[in-house]
Motif scaffolding. Sequence first.
Motif, mmCIF file in Angstrom:
data_model
loop_
_atom_site.group_PDB
_atom_site.id
_atom_site.type_symbol
_atom_site.label_atom_id
_atom_site.label_comp_id
_atom_site.label_asym_id
_atom_site.label_seq_id
_atom_site.Cartn_x
_atom_site.Cartn_y
_atom_site.Cartn_z
ATOM 1 N N SER A 1 47.437 53.412 39.107
ATOM 2 C CA SER A 1 45.978 53.370 39.238
ATOM 3 C C SER A 1 45.405 52.052 38.714
ATOM 4 O O SER A 1 44.344 51.625 39.161
ATOM 5 N N VAL A 2 46.119 51.413 37.799
ATOM 6 C CA VAL A 2 45.598 50.142 37.283
ATOM 7 C C VAL A 2 45.406 49.125 38.420
ATOM 8 O O VAL A 2 44.480 48.316 38.393
ATOM 9 N N GLU B 1 41.976 49.417 40.103
ATOM 10 C CA GLU B 1 40.754 49.254 39.305
ATOM 11 C C GLU B 1 39.744 48.310 39.949
ATOM 12 O O GLU B 1 38.546 48.616 39.953
ATOM 13 N N ALA C 1 36.017 49.436 40.769
ATOM 14 C CA ALA C 1 34.914 48.709 40.124
ATOM 15 C C ALA C 1 33.926 48.179 41.159
ATOM 16 O O ALA C 1 32.714 48.162 40.923
ATOM 17 N N GLU D 1 31.565 56.235 38.874
ATOM 18 C CA GLU D 1 33.024 56.113 38.754
ATOM 19 C C GLU D 1 33.773 57.161 39.589
ATOM 20 O O GLU D 1 34.742 56.858 40.268
#
Lengths: 321, 321
Positions: free
Chosen positions: A241-242, A245, A249, A257
């Motif tokens: 998931s990083v 981001e 964003a 979110e």
Amino acid sequence: MTGGTPLRTLDEEDVLARILPLLPGSQALDVAPGDDAAVVQTGARTVATTDTVVLGRDWLDAWSSGADIGHKVITQNLADIAAMGGEPIGVLLTLVADPELSLEWVVDHAHGLADECAAAGVAVLGGDLSSAPAGVVMVSVTALGRLEGRPVLRSGAKPGDQLAVCGSLGLADAGLRLLQAGRAERHTEAVARQRRPRSPLDQGPRAARAGATAMLDVSDGLLRDGGRIARASGVVIEIESVALEPDVAALAGALGETAALDCVLSGGEEHSLLATFPAGTLPEGWRRIGSVRSAADGEPPRILVDGHAVAHTGWDHFRPD
Amino acid sequence: MTGGTPLRTLDEEDVLARILPLLPGSQALDVAPGDDAAVVQTGARTVATTDTVVLGRDWLDAWSSGADIGHKVITQNLADIAAMGGEPIGVLLTLVADPELSLEWVVDHAHGLADECAAAGVAVLGGDLSSAPAGVVMVSVTALGRLEGRPVLRSGAKPGDQLAVCGSLGLADAGLRLLQAGRAERHTEAVARQRRPRSPLDQGPRAARAGATAMLDVSDGLLRDGGRIARASGVVIEIESVALEPDVAALAGALGETAALDCVLSGGEEHSLLATFPAGTLPEGWRRIGSVRSAADGEPPRILVDGHAVAHTGWDHFRPD
């Protein structure tokens, strides 16, 4: 779609006379539209796909112009050619419409088709025009492409491969949600992308040459489409998931979110390319978002996010949401 | 079309799982349906055409089964490939349907598609399944073919050529008229032909090899389609009515002389092949029905019967009859 000059006041040939001059031809086209069939130079192997959009289900006139629909239906078909590693050559176009549909909508639509085809270097090979019951407008496209090397299937992902995406994630779905909420001004790029999606068509053949082991375009959402690669290949795909981001964003300011993450994981109609590549460097324009591993004993082929199964939505045509 | 199991109670993948095993593949097919696109061996030049049928306009459920519609839509597409001198290879299928449509209709339809494709040695390359507003059922087919020599266009007829037909004339239209009149028993062959038209597909490439100068399939009636050859070629086509007497006689018992002649001259959906050949012998299976001459000074390209212009009807999609 109504108002202006209804199609019913015109001959089919009058309608064609207005549309055909707008549509791009090509040197690959040996026989232009107007005969029984088109003849096109393809090469020994041809890639072929078809996709249809229907007023009221795939678009609303309040949100999309005829030209928007022209752009969209071409992009979604050409993305399928690119996702095999193919280079698009031409399209066949079908319009099935209520005779009350206005000629002005049809001409605007033809401009959208023509612009998107011209941008991709694709010829209009032929088509069909038919009448439909009241209120029905349906556009169907078949796209043909050429394939130089091997096709890149959904079934070729191997343990140890990396999962990579080329293009945006969630933008088109975010645009749809904002249109539904009447808040289009919150993210005009997302709304524009919902109306006219973009697919990195050149990157399909490039990924094939770079050794992509599996590929598809994101039509029904990252989780659903990634799950298709996992099942077809008999592997587990792990999304990190990083890596998502930045995508989240980019949408969180407009949607919050939770909805932003949902768009990125499950948003359809994006037409970015999703592929697996052997470990090592990725082609320019692609970014790593996960990896491929073998299924453990008794584990089904599936897609995980940070090691967890995530319930995914995504579109199913016949079952209501 | 309704009753039984409505599509809305099934996933798209469930529907496909019922249909796909019925559809014929081919050795020419490198990638089977289920990936983003199909990959098929075509040869350097590909012939492509598309045609759509819509419930309520092109068929009525009271008169045609799902299987009938499957046969018909394949025949009308493959006839367009044959009419270029091409040999059909494969089709892409699109079904856009009211979710109340029954799975049983769809399976019956798939059997008709499959049987007609198998008879022609044609593979199903792929397709699309979409939902539509209430009451709408639409089937769209794109057919691909290979072409060995030059394509036979509508525009190649030359003064001195003979006009010839391969196949029947007026039978499908006679069948339609009998169904409309509730008198199907008067000519069961004509009614069967309306439900499942036949096209002499092998004769397209054969006519091309034999030097046909122009060709098309009779979709909209002999006069209308022959007029298209005349205009595209800039010639006058003279039909000799004596050559049509057997066609008229075959229908006159069921319909009367006037309606029988009208079917033969103007009846559409027949999908026989109409072509022009240089003077001399015709290929086996073809019969001469007229000739081609230059237009006199100031005479427009046109089609005449025994030297007279005949008002023709024939179908126009958007203008009501």
